[in-house]
Design an enzyme around this catalytic site. Structure first.
Site, PDB file in Angstrom:
ATOM      1  NE  ARG A 192       4.698 -21.013  12.391  1.00  0.00           N
ATOM      2  CZ  ARG A 192       5.085 -22.476  12.404  1.00  0.00           C
ATOM      3  NH1 ARG A 192       5.055 -22.483  11.268  1.00  0.00           N
ATOM      4  NH2 ARG A 192       4.424 -23.009  13.656  1.00  0.00           N
TER       5      ARG A 192
ATOM      6  CE  LYS B  88       1.667  -3.085   9.126  1.00  0.00           C
ATOM      7  NZ  LYS B  88       0.353  -3.139  10.030  1.00  0.00           N
TER       8      LYS B  88
ATOM      9  CE1 TYR C 270      -5.082   2.790  10.615  1.00  0.00           C
ATOM     10  CE2 TYR C 270      -3.808   1.825   8.488  1.00  0.00           C
ATOM     11  CZ  TYR C 270      -4.658   2.362   9.007  1.00  0.00           C
ATOM     12  OH  TYR C 270      -5.944   2.174   8.693  1.00  0.00           O
TER      13      TYR C 270
ATOM     14  CG  HIS D  64      -0.911  -1.951  14.728  1.00  0.00           C
ATOM     15  ND1 HIS D  64      -1.714  -2.045  15.048  1.00  0.00           N
ATOM     16  CD2 HIS D  64      -0.059  -2.387  13.809  1.00  0.00           C
ATOM     17  CE1 HIS D  64      -3.255  -2.333  14.481  1.00  0.00           C
ATOM     18  NE2 HIS D  64      -2.065  -1.470  13.323  1.00  0.00           N
TER      19      HIS D  64
ATOM     20  CD  GLU E 115      -2.700   1.484  15.631  1.00  0.00           C
ATOM     21  OE1 GLU E 115      -1.694   1.415  16.557  1.00  0.00           O
ATOM     22  OE2 GLU E 115      -2.206   2.714  14.800  1.00  0.00           O
TER      23      GLU E 115
ATOM     24  NE  ARG F 264      -1.680  -2.127   3.667  1.00  0.00           N
ATOM     25  CZ  ARG F 264      -2.113  -1.951   4.723  1.00  0.00           C
ATOM     26  NH1 ARG F 264      -3.002  -1.350   5.079  1.00  0.00           N
ATOM     27  NH2 ARG F 264      -1.305  -2.455   5.462  1.00  0.00           N
TER      28      ARG F 264
ATOM     29  CB  SER G 243     -10.831  -2.942  10.613  1.00  0.00           C
ATOM     30  OG  SER G 243     -10.644  -2.030  11.690  1.00  0.00           O
TER      31      SER G 243
ATOM     32  CB  VAL H 197     -11.813  -9.816  19.812  1.00  0.00           C
ATOM     33  CG1 VAL H 197     -12.060  -9.022  20.860  1.00  0.00           C
ATOM     34  CG2 VAL H 197     -12.402 -11.303  19.804  1.00  0.00           C
TER      35      VAL H 197
ATOM     36  CG  ASP I 275      -3.113  -5.903  13.535  1.00  0.00           C
ATOM     37  OD1 ASP I 275      -3.604  -5.845  14.256  1.00  0.00           O
ATOM     38  OD2 ASP I 275      -3.567  -4.908  12.342  1.00  0.00           O
TER      39      ASP I 275
END
Length: 378
Positions: A282, A77, A96, A98, A120, A17, A136, A241, A272
């Site tokens: 993994r 990312k 994003y 994370h 996010e 992306r 999402s 979730v 992620d």
């Protein structure tokens, strides 16, 4: 003179992306804001340098130069290790992130006092996540498409058609989480004719899903007992979730996976943020998306939207555009003061962790963003 926004190539393995599409760049430059993009950054999404130049962007070949000249680095990312050397105190990173599973990156952001806005985590007063939502939606819809592929016999699956045929029962799709990703997965699975069940702990959400799908899906209150029952029956299990800015909860145990039918499929959309399934130990990739454990096909691709980068890049670009415009026109400090949604997305600022869930996940001290930026202007 500094450039408002810099768009580097995405360096994470398998990432296809780009953060801004040419038309979105054009909308920013028409407002008098400057945009630079690394040469070739849009190639994998189907956008070439010429399109960006026509939109008013400056093309820069050297990534270090791009980082140095840009006030705000806009990415899809999280930055990779080779990019850490470009961090500096007056830099804003909008991406994003994370960070709950990226402690090394968090330490670097804190050390260099970078203002890191985790897209996010940008959250409205009603609890919506407007910048996570488009990805999402893509991930939820793609998860069913992928699941249907992995259920095919030649891919190691049970040899089932999701929708069955007249006289033959459809496959059973079980979805943990009825949020944006889960509801989009349900929509596609139902459209393909599958037998769809959704588990959630939010009774209002389940009621809304029941009404939206006119009673065509089954809804269950999510608890360990119900999860175990539904996992055992699933031909395709999709887990979605998430807890904003925190690690995803492990909801499906190894013992549950052992009860699943041979050749059934698990797709963990929450990977992620650490994933919902205990047996997924993994991360998998676009090129090698699955592995087998206990006779069950597991898929844990953290960037599912990269299977469809043109669609995903447009969706992400359009979602972040108004926030970028505010940051560019008002400056970071004022934009954060005026917009509570944007300030909720700040993960690190001036060497402090400003997101409470992130601080709890990593065991760091939490500092309220309001303490660092002062009172709102209006």
């Amino acid at each position: 003179m500094k450039i408002n926004f810099g768009i580097p190539k995405e360096l994470k393995e398998g990432e296809t992306r780009v953060a801004l599409t040419p038309d979105s760049v054009g909308m920013l430059t028409q407002k008098g804001l400057s945009v630079a993009i690394e040469s070739g950054a849009g190639d994998l999404s189907g956008f070439d340098d010429v399109q960006y130049e026509k939109a008013g962007a400056q093309i820069i070949s050297d990534p270090r130069e791009l980082w140095e000249k840009s006030n705000i680095i806009v990415k899809v990312k999280e930055p990779q290790k080779s990019e850490y050397q470009c961090f500096r105190e007056d830099l804003v990173i909008f991406s994003y992130l994370h960070l709950a599973i990226e402690e090394e990156l968090t330490k670097e952001l804190l050390k260099k006092k970078v203002c890191a806005i985790a897209t996010e985590s940008v959250q409205t007063q009603w609890g919506e996540l407007p910048l996570l939502r488009p990805m999402s939606e893509v991930a939820g819809r793609m998860s069913v498409q992928l699941g249907a592929r992995f259920l095919e016999k030649q891919n190691g699956g049970r040899g089932l058609l999701l929708g069955g045929v007249p006289g033959v029962a459809p496959a059973k799709v079980v979805i943990l989480g009825g949020g944006v990703a889960g509801s989009n997965a349900a929509q596609v699975a139902l459209g393909m004719g599958a037998d769809v069940s959704v588990l959630d702990i939010n009774s209002r959400r389940m009621s809304n899903l029941d009404m939206f799908f006119s009673g065509q899906i089954k809804t269950y209150y999510s608890n360990p007992s119900t999860i175990a029952e539904q996992v055992k029956e699933a031909d395709l299990l999709i887990t979605a979730v998430l807890i904003p800015s925190a690690r995803a909860p492990k909801l499906v145990s190894a013992d549950m996976v052992k009860t699943m039918k041979k050749g059934s499929v698990i797709i963990d959309i929450a990977i992620d943020q650490g994933g919902n399934v205990e047996t997924i130990d993994r991360v998998t990739t676009l090129d090698n998306p699955v592995f087998e454990k206990y006779g069950v096909i597991h898929s844990a691709v953290p960037n599912i939207p990269s299977y469809v980068p043109k669609t995903a890049s447009y969706a992400y670009s359009y979602a972040i555009l108004p926030y970028l415009q505010d940051l560019g026109e008002k400056g970071t400090f004022v934009a954060l003061k005026e917009d509570d949604s944007l300030s909720r997305g700040v993960a690190t600022f001036r060497g402090a962790v400003t997101n409470e869930a992130l601080a709890q996940s990593l065991g760091y001290e939490h500092t309220e963003i309001s303490v660092l930026i002062g009172f709102k202007i209006k």
